[in-house]
Design a protein around this motif. Structure first.
Motif, short mmCIF file in Angstrom:
data_model
loop_
_atom_site.label_atom_id
_atom_site.label_comp_id
_atom_site.label_asym_id
_atom_site.label_seq_id
_atom_site.Cartn_x
_atom_site.Cartn_y
_atom_site.Cartn_z
N THR A 133 0.84 -1.19 0.00
CA THR A 133 0.00 0.00 0.00
C THR A 133 0.87 1.24 0.00
OG1 THR A 133 -1.82 -1.11 1.15
CG2 THR A 133 -1.73 1.29 1.32
N ARG A 134 0.39 2.25 -0.73
CA ARG A 134 1.05 3.55 -0.73
C ARG A 134 0.00 4.62 -0.46
NH1 ARG A 134 5.24 4.62 -5.33
NH2 ARG A 134 5.82 6.10 -3.70
N ASP A 135 0.33 5.50 0.43
CA ASP A 135 -0.62 6.55 0.80
C ASP A 135 -0.46 7.77 -0.09
OD1 ASP A 135 -1.66 5.05 2.90
OD2 ASP A 135 -0.07 5.70 4.26
N PRO A 136 -1.60 8.41 -0.41
CA PRO A 136 -2.96 8.07 0.00
C PRO A 136 -3.68 7.19 -1.02
CG PRO A 136 -2.96 10.24 -0.99
CD PRO A 136 -1.55 9.75 -1.06
N GLY A 137 -4.27 6.13 -0.53
CA GLY A 137 -5.29 5.42 -1.28
C GLY A 137 -4.86 4.58 -2.46
N PHE A 138 -3.70 3.89 -2.37
CA PHE A 138 -3.26 3.08 -3.51
C PHE A 138 -2.73 1.75 -3.01
CE2 PHE A 138 -0.03 1.40 -6.33
CZ PHE A 138 -0.60 1.51 -7.59
N ARG A 139 -3.07 0.69 -3.74
CA ARG A 139 -2.56 -0.65 -3.41
C ARG A 139 -2.21 -1.38 -4.69
NH1 ARG A 139 -5.46 -5.02 0.73
NH2 ARG A 139 -3.85 -6.66 0.58
N LEU A 187 -5.15 -0.98 -7.24
CA LEU A 187 -6.45 -0.80 -6.58
C LEU A 187 -6.51 0.55 -5.91
CD1 LEU A 187 -6.62 -4.27 -4.77
CD2 LEU A 187 -7.64 -3.67 -6.99
N ARG A 188 -7.73 1.07 -5.83
CA ARG A 188 -7.95 2.24 -4.98
C ARG A 188 -8.15 1.72 -3.56
NH1 ARG A 188 -9.28 6.98 -6.86
NH2 ARG A 188 -10.25 6.12 -8.74
N ALA A 189 -7.22 2.02 -2.69
CA ALA A 189 -7.25 1.48 -1.33
C ALA A 189 -8.28 2.23 -0.50
CB ALA A 189 -5.88 1.57 -0.68
#
Length: 545
Positions: A499-505, A543-545
């Protein structure tokens, strides 16, 4: 720490995606079968549309081309086969107008035997000042001064008519510079400024770990009866402490340009060094800006091994404040579509004799592209990667051009298979590479019609459009580019997920079975279809985390 579109422009190199152009094989504007500068100019809109940030151009200098241009006879001009300085100036200006930066190759370890200084050294004779710019030495009892091996095969010393030997760590046509000599140091200072003043944005440093030599000239140890080629700690011609003094001097020159409207000039090191802590020494704050990470390129398609390499790389480089720089293929290595389609034990060897599943290789290459472009830092794309080109492993022996072929006594085919001119359009060679019907300097396979840029442009599921989509999302998404990542531990064996912030996987399935995607996940991009919430084997998804 996260990074997005609000980062200062002068940090562009920390997150850039750079496209490597091998000039002879990219695009031929004048129809002579050899790629050229005006061919690159004609394809600048293609590169801008692809979505890269910069272009690295392999050597475009005057050269006898005995090692693909890495045998330089004049560092301040353009090879007449490729064009003129005026063409290069126009290319730089046109690239900048499209928002593309330009890096070029610097070849500081050696020159061509046609370089005027080496010709002068041969003519001047033993003990002359001209010979002191290179490594000329007397041998002993008819034997060379050391047992050092050359990278392309055979020994690293060549004897000349007056009995002396000169050092060439690569081909005999590439004498090594003596970096203990002040005139050599000052000459390369001037070369850097010449190109910086013409507007280039940086240099890729060829064999950046090799310039400094142990002047006592000790032999290297033997391995299985032959002088070792390993870059062990203390090797007399690789990774010597003196190389860092050279890089610090160059960094100071680049920093002189930091306050210009164009912004900082930068360096990326080619240094095949392991472990990563050794490589990190080259990208400390007062040395080079970044360095290619080749450990991923050499890594098996295996989740555990890839995770270890990614951790080791990022930890070592972050410790010195440098970004990671990821690469899957280049002009020296077997294209990764082919590499990923064969048994990993033979992935880097065996051209033409190792069984290869190119469909498997393509599937893995698509997944690897999404993995590479999701990792923190910068990334490099070798020309044709975006088209999914395979290695050409059946080139006729009579066309092989790599010096490795000759130096190995015709036992190692060399690197020509990844240097075959790329296909642009049409259904048969030369696939729009040149302006006419003439065949290029290396022959292209008969079956490349479906791989052309033209054929792939209209196919939403093509390899080319996967790259375009990934680069667009990478540029737009605040989480991507430079920054940090954290591994997701609640995943099945054989799966990489971070996961990477913000909101990414990013999730990559390297296992043998399809796995469930996280509940409620929104797919941004997938390397292949993801049916019913299942991620197939050898597939990556953003993906949108």
């Amino acid at each position: 720490m996260t990074e997005g579109s609000t980062r200062p422009a002068d940090d562009w190199w920390r997150r850039a995606v750079v496209y490597q152009v091998y000039p002879r094989s990219f695009a031929d504007a004048d129809g002579d079968g050899t790629g050229d500068v005006n061919g690159i100019r004609a394809k600048l809109p293609y590169l801008a549309d692809l979505g890269v940030d910069a272009i690295w151009i392999s050597p475009w200098y005057p050269s006898p081309l005995l090692d693909g241009g890495y045998d330089v006879s004049d560092y301040r001009d353009i090879n007449p086969d490729f064009g003129t300085l005026a063409d290069a100036d126009a290319l730089i200006a046109e690239a900048h107008a499209l928002g593309l930066r330009i890096l070029i190759d610097l070849v500081p370890n050696h020159c061509s035997w046609e370089h005027p200084w080496f010709k002068a050294a041969l003519a001047a004779g033993k003990g002359s000042p001209e010979r002191e710019r290179f490594w000329f030495r007397d041998g002993t009892n008819g034997q060379p001064p050391t047992n050092w091996p050359a990278a392309f095969g055979g020994g690293a010393w060549q004897q000349i008519e007056d009995g002396q030997w000169y050092l060439h760590m690569f081909d005999i046509s590439q004498p090594d510079w003596n970096w203990d000599h002040p005139e050599v140091i000052e000459e390369f200072d001037a070369i850097l400024r010449f190109w910086f003043d013409r507007g280039i944005d940086g240099f890729r440093i060829d064999v950046a770990d090799s310039m400094a030599k142990d002047a006592s000239l000790p032999d290297v140890p033997l391995h299985e009866g032959q002088p070792t080629r390993e870059k062990y700690v203390g090797n007399p011609f690789y990774d010597q402490p003196g190389v860092h003094t050279i890089h610090q001097r160059w960094r100071a020159i680049a920093d002189e340009y930091a306050d210009t409207p164009q912004g900082p000039r930068v360096f990326v090191a080619e240094a095949w060094l392991s472990p990563a802590e050794r490589l990190a020494q080259y990208v400390r704050s007062n040395e080079l800006h970044s360095a290619f990470n080749f450990d991923v390129l050499r890594c098996a398609w295996d989740a555990k091994e890839l995770r270890q390499v990614i951790d080791y790389t990022t930890d070592s480089l972050w410790a010195v404040g440098a970004p990671a720089t990821w690469v899957l293929s280049n002009h020296d290595t077997i294209r990764h579509r082919t590499r990923y389609g064969r048994d990993q034990r033979d992935a880097l060897e065996g051209a033409g004799v190792v069984p290869t599943d190119l469909e498997l290789g393509l599937r893995r290459a698509r997944a690897a592209a999404l993995l590479e472009l999701a990792l923190p830092g910068g990334a490099y794309i070798y020309q044709g990667d975006e088209l999914g080109l395979p290695e050409v492993e059946d080139l006729p022996e009579e066309v092989l051009d790599d010096p490795t072929w000759e130096r190995s006594g015709h036992t190692v085919r060399g690197r020509d298979g990844c240097r075959v001119p790329i296909p642009w359009s049409g259904s048969e060679p030369p696939y729009g590479f040149g302006s006419g019907e003439g065949q290029p300097w290396l022959p292209q396979p008969a079956g490349w019609g479906p791989l052309t840029a033209e054929a792939q442009a209209g196919d939403p599921g093509s390899h080319l459009n996967l790259y375009k989509a990934a680069l667009r999302i990478r540029r737009e998404h605040e989480a991507l580019g430079e920054g940090r990542m954290r591994w997701d531990e609640d995943v099945p064996a054989g799966v990489l997920s971070f996961t990477r912030d913000p909101g990414f996987r990013c999730v990559v399935n390297l296992g043998d079975e399809a796995v469930d995607l996280p509940a409620g996940a929104e797919v941004l991009l997938a390397s292949d279809p993801v049916p019913d919430g299942l991620l197939p084997t050898d597939t990556a998804v953003w993906l949108r985390a």
